[in-house]
Design a protein around this motif. Structure first.
Motif, short mmCIF file in Angstrom:
data_model
loop_
_atom_site.label_atom_id
_atom_site.label_comp_id
_atom_site.label_asym_id
_atom_site.label_seq_id
_atom_site.Cartn_x
_atom_site.Cartn_y
_atom_site.Cartn_z
N ALA A 271 0.85 -1.19 0.00
CA ALA A 271 0.00 0.00 0.00
C ALA A 271 0.89 1.23 0.00
O ALA A 271 1.81 1.35 0.82
N ARG A 272 0.59 2.15 -0.94
CA ARG A 272 1.33 3.42 -1.02
C ARG A 272 0.33 4.56 -0.92
O ARG A 272 -0.63 4.62 -1.70
N LEU A 273 0.57 5.46 0.02
CA LEU A 273 -0.33 6.59 0.22
C LEU A 273 0.48 7.87 0.18
O LEU A 273 1.46 8.04 0.91
N ARG A 274 0.05 8.79 -0.68
CA ARG A 274 0.61 10.14 -0.75
C ARG A 274 -0.52 11.13 -0.53
O ARG A 274 -1.60 10.96 -1.09
N HIS A 275 -0.25 12.17 0.25
CA HIS A 275 -1.26 13.20 0.47
C HIS A 275 -0.60 14.57 0.37
O HIS A 275 0.53 14.76 0.82
N ASN A 276 -1.31 15.51 -0.24
CA ASN A 276 -0.87 16.90 -0.32
C ASN A 276 -1.93 17.79 0.34
O ASN A 276 -3.11 17.69 -0.02
N TYR A 277 -1.48 18.62 1.27
CA TYR A 277 -2.37 19.53 1.98
C TYR A 277 -1.84 20.94 1.83
O TYR A 277 -0.65 21.20 2.04
N ARG A 278 -2.70 21.88 1.42
CA ARG A 278 -2.31 23.27 1.23
C ARG A 278 -3.39 24.18 1.82
O ARG A 278 -4.59 23.94 1.62
N THR A 279 -2.96 25.24 2.50
CA THR A 279 -3.88 26.33 2.87
C THR A 279 -3.19 27.65 2.56
O THR A 279 -1.96 27.75 2.58
N LEU A 280 -4.02 28.65 2.27
CA LEU A 280 -3.52 30.00 2.05
C LEU A 280 -4.47 30.98 2.74
O LEU A 280 -5.66 31.03 2.40
N ASP A 281 -3.94 31.71 3.71
CA ASP A 281 -4.71 32.72 4.44
C ASP A 281 -4.32 34.11 3.97
O ASP A 281 -3.12 34.41 3.82
N VAL A 282 -5.33 34.96 3.74
CA VAL A 282 -5.11 36.34 3.34
C VAL A 282 -5.91 37.24 4.28
O VAL A 282 -6.65 36.76 5.15
N ASP A 283 -5.74 38.56 4.11
CA ASP A 283 -6.56 39.47 4.90
C ASP A 283 -8.04 39.18 4.64
O ASP A 283 -8.49 39.19 3.50
N GLY A 284 -8.77 38.89 5.68
CA GLY A 284 -10.18 38.57 5.53
C GLY A 284 -10.51 37.13 5.80
O GLY A 284 -11.68 36.79 5.98
N GLY A 285 -9.48 36.24 5.82
CA GLY A 285 -9.77 34.84 6.12
C GLY A 285 -8.98 33.87 5.27
O GLY A 285 -7.97 34.22 4.64
N ARG A 286 -9.45 32.63 5.24
CA ARG A 286 -8.78 31.57 4.49
C ARG A 286 -9.26 31.59 3.05
O ARG A 286 -10.44 31.40 2.77
N LEU A 287 -8.32 31.78 2.13
CA LEU A 287 -8.66 31.83 0.71
C LEU A 287 -9.06 30.45 0.20
O LEU A 287 -10.07 30.30 -0.49
N PHE A 288 -8.24 29.43 0.51
CA PHE A 288 -8.58 28.07 0.06
C PHE A 288 -7.92 27.06 0.97
O PHE A 288 -6.93 27.33 1.66
N THR A 289 -8.51 25.87 0.96
CA THR A 289 -7.94 24.67 1.55
C THR A 289 -7.97 23.59 0.48
O THR A 289 -9.03 23.33 -0.11
N ALA A 290 -6.83 22.98 0.21
CA ALA A 290 -6.75 21.97 -0.85
C ALA A 290 -6.17 20.68 -0.29
O ALA A 290 -5.18 20.69 0.45
N ASN A 291 -6.80 19.57 -0.64
CA ASN A 291 -6.33 18.24 -0.26
C ASN A 291 -6.28 17.36 -1.50
O ASN A 291 -7.21 17.38 -2.33
N LEU A 292 -5.22 16.58 -1.63
CA LEU A 292 -5.07 15.65 -2.74
C LEU A 292 -4.50 14.35 -2.20
O LEU A 292 -3.46 14.35 -1.53
N THR A 293 -5.20 13.24 -2.46
CA THR A 293 -4.79 11.93 -1.97
C THR A 293 -4.58 10.99 -3.15
O THR A 293 -5.43 10.90 -4.04
#
Length: 760
Positions: free
Chosen positions: A644-666
């Motif tokens: 079993a091989r598992l890779r995960h990518n997690y990204r967040t970007l916060d700007v003035d006003g709040g969180r612009l995006f949350t990204a998950n890739l499995t």
């Protein structure tokens, strides 16, 4: 295969490791050759005896051929310790019959229950115990073939390009191997046909560079060789011993013809429009590949109506808040064969740009000090990278193009080269051509100077001009100059790159142009002794500055890192950077910290993770933000056959006003390897991106939530790299603001069958 480069270069190539109990009721080592076989003392050429008989490759050394073989002991542990006697005994045996080089390894081990070996796919057993050989068949210290096998006979083969510092395992040859684990260790047999190698024909006796190797991963990953390795020399192939034999050897015509049949059926629908499934037409195509060894050092490849479908899914990548094109490696056999003949310091040839060819022809040759490569192919759909100063696009020109590359290199001195390259891509009202010269001058064993100068010219059709705001014609230059020093404890470099804003390499992978960049870097390494708990500590850093053609600052960066190699095959790299970066006329101050770590706490279990936090740029809205990146990966061998091989990518970007995006890739892959030929694999790729649309300036074509799920079930049976059978199913589903659940959009079944015919 040196595999002793800094671990940060190897991390993506190392697979998991595991302990394996001795499962056989007899000892394979008991059938080892007699110890009276000739023993070659280091410093002498290894004489390979010629016999008139062959061997059955089964991992048991009971064939009479081994009684005549030359025995070569592997007396040096070169990593992590420095040329010390190894803790285990390993002997290699070599013999040839005029058509095949036979090599056997007898690898003793006082604790055979700890031998790490799993049934795996080809080129994936780098974390196991394994043995093998590096062969510099032209004895020119520039290019070598590498053949390795784990204790179960799982094969790995590579091309070692010592000029560019690359090891490439995408090359696959047809050879034989088998292994057997016994009470005292393991045995591996190899049969390497001479007709898969290239060497200088017409010689009474061949003299090749040779390195016989054993890799033994336990607490540390031991590299054991018949040659000592001087860490104060920056070349690998220049340190190989010599193998002598093969009197009057000629590989013959080496003709291989591979007919291929592919069949598929697909269905698709648009769930947003409420469509039902639209039955696609079934598609069946036949093609043929041909490979002809014209002589010992020249090969002709040709393909008609080739099948260039991607049988196995690429590793998924996140495409969010990125401004440059993502890179995907080449996987297709026609282009992979002898791909290293076309390499230069800059990526001017990237054949994955040729997406849909009907034919292709390739000629490659190595004669004396001259290396030549030529290929031509058409492409029914012309796609290429349109580079820029701050971003790049992918152009789609709906026209058939003709593609050609010519590469020549002349070797001289001790590791020095000079070469030339021409690429051409043309269609109706469209042209891109690149001309270049390059060279490497090795001043001594520690210092080298590399240079490459390129010029391009392009003619753009009206469609491309309108879509990407390009002029009708473009021409410009690019180049690179780099000085490097590598010794046992110190490394440093100075380099300069310059790309004109109208430079394009449509057959390569150049994503940024219109800049000039200077770099200076320095590193120091401490090597551990046998009684140290650590093996290696390295500190390194560099400073770089980049301007556009008008002298405007694009980036100024200072970064530094500390690297540690320790027990449990631990690799840790910690560091950070500070930089000033320009985007769309705004300068941003950024500070980032990063941590990479990987280790193997138990046999068969691997953990790795990359974490990065700090300042970032919101490219969609041109403003500053704070980013978090976390990329873990786990590999687990559940028994000998299941992985079993598992890779995960997690990204967040916060700007003035709040969180612009949350990204998950499995990306999850479950593989059951029945044996060395047969396997079943399930691949699942899931992406989930959530955005706060209130924080975007332009929300056209954006959804608050985008989710996708791709799956593939693939059965494969491979007699050799060319004789293969694939049967698979794949589908794709998505969910966004217009849908209330995940809906399938595409599904297909496919079959591929190819057979390698080798005429006498």
């Amino acid at each position: 295969m040196h595999l002793f480069l800094p671990a940060r270069r190897q991390l993506g190539r190392l697979a998991l490791v595991s302990a394996l109990s001795s499962l056989f009721c007899h000892s394979a080592l008991a059938a080892a050759p007699v110890t009276e076989s000739p023993l070659v003392v280091r410093g002498d050429n290894i004489a390979v005896p010629h016999v008139e008989r062959s061997a059955v490759i089964d991992g048991v050394l009971d064939d009479g051929i081994w009684d005549s073989a030359t025995r070569v002991p592997l007396n040096y542990e070169t990593r992590p310790r420095e040329n010390v006697p190894p803790t285990v005994t390993t002997d290699a045996y070599l013999v040839e019959d005029g058509r095949t080089l036979y090599i056997a390894f007898v690898a003793s081990d006082p604790r055979p229950e700890e031998i790490r070996a799993f049934m795996r796919g080809r080129d994936s057993a780098y974390a196991d115990d394994f043995v093998g050989v590096t062969l510099d068949t032209f004895n020119d210290q520039r290019r070598a073939f590498e053949f390795f096998a784990n204790p179960l006979g799982v094969q790995m083969d590579l091309i070692n390009d010592d000029v560019n510092g690359n090891e490439d395992d995408s090359w696959n040859a047809t050879w034989d191997s088998a292994g057997e684990i016994g009470e005292d260790g393991y045995v591996v047999e190899m049969a390497i046909p001479l007709n898969i190698l290239r060497f200088q024909g017409g010689l009474k006796t061949q003299v090749w560079g040779v390195d016989l190797l054993r890799f033994r991963p336990r607490k540390d990953r031991e590299r054991i060789s018949n040659n000592p390795l001087d860490r104060d020399r920056s070349c690998y192939l220049c340190q190989l011993g010599k193998l002598e034999g093969f009197r009057s050897a000629e590989p013959g015509r080496n003709l291989e013809i591979v007919p291929t049949t592919t069949a598929s059926r697909s269905e698709s629908r648009d769930p947003e429009a409420g469509e039902d499934w639209q039955n696609g037409d079934g598609n069946t195509e036949m093609g043929v590949d041909m490979r002809w060894g014209i002589s010992a050092n020249s090969t002709l490849n040709a393909t008609l109506n080739p099948d260039f479908s991607q049988v196995e899914a690429d590793v998924a990548q996140l495409d969010v808040n990125t401004n440059f094109s993502l890179f995907y490696p080449e996987r297709r056999p026609f282009f992979l064969d002898s791909a290293d003949y076309f390499e230069t310091f800059l990526p001017i040839v990237h054949t994955r740009n040729i997406g849909s060819p009907d034919y292709g022809v390739k000629f490659t040759s190595k004669a004396d000090n001259n290396t030549t490569g030529v290929f031509v192919a058409d492409d029914q759909q012309t796609n290429f990278v349109v580079p820029g100063v701050e971003s790049s696009d992918i152009a789609n020109y709906d026209s058939t193009s003709q593609n050609a590359v010519v590469r020549y290199r002349r070797d001289f001195g001790q590791g020095s080269t000079v070469g030339a390259l021409v690429t051409s891509r043309s269609a109706e009202d469209y042209l891109n051509q690149v001309y270049g010269v390059d060279g490497k001058y090795r001043l001594n064993e520690n210092d080298s100077l590399e240079a490459q100068l390129l010029a391009s010219k392009s003619e753009n059709p009206q469609q491309v001009q309108d879509d990407y705001e390009l002029a009708a014609t473009q021409s410009d230059t690019a180049g690179q100059l780099r000085y490097r020093h590598n010794s046992r404890n110190w490394s440093w470099k100075i380099a300069h790159q310059q790309f004109g804003k109208d430079f394009r390499s449509d057959l390569g992978f150049i994503t940024q142009v219109g800049y000039q960049k200077s770099v200076a870097g320095l590193g120091h390494t401490w090597h551990g002794e046998r009684d140290n708990w650590w093996n290696r500590i390295e500190m390194y850093g560099d400073w770089d500055i980049t301007h556009d053609e008008d002298g405007r600052l694009l980036e100024r960066e200072l970064e530094g890192y500390v690297f540690l190699e320790g027990p449990l095959q631990l690799h840790v790299e910690f560091g950070g950077l500070t930089r000033v970066q320009d985007f769309a006329g705004e300068l941003y101050d950024q500070q980032l910290l990063s941590l990479y770590s990987e280790f193997r706490p138990l046999p068969g279990l691997y953990f790795g993770a990359y974490t990065r936090v700090g300042d970032a740029i919101d490219y969609d809205n041109n403003r500053a933000g704070d980013m978090v990146q976390f990329d873990p990966k786990i590999t687990w061998n559940i028994g000998r056959h299941l992985e079993a091989r598992l890779r995960h990518n997690y990204r967040t970007l916060d700007v003035d006003g709040g969180r612009l995006f949350t990204a998950n890739l499995t990306d999850l892959r479950l593989s059951y390897q029945f044996n060395n030929r047969s396997a079943l694999r399930l691949t699942l790729q899931h992406a989930d991106i959530e955005r706060d649309l209130a924080l975007y300036l332009d929300t056209e074509d954006l959804s608050q939530q985008n989710r996708s799920l791709g799956s593939q079930l693939l059965y494969s049976y491979k007699v050799n790299p060319q004789t293969v059978f694939f049967l698979g199913y794949s589908d794709q589903a998505l969910d966004n603001d217009a849908l209330d659940r995940m809906e399938k959009t595409d599904r297909s079944v496919f079959l591929k069958l190819s057979y390698a015919w080798l005429p006498d």
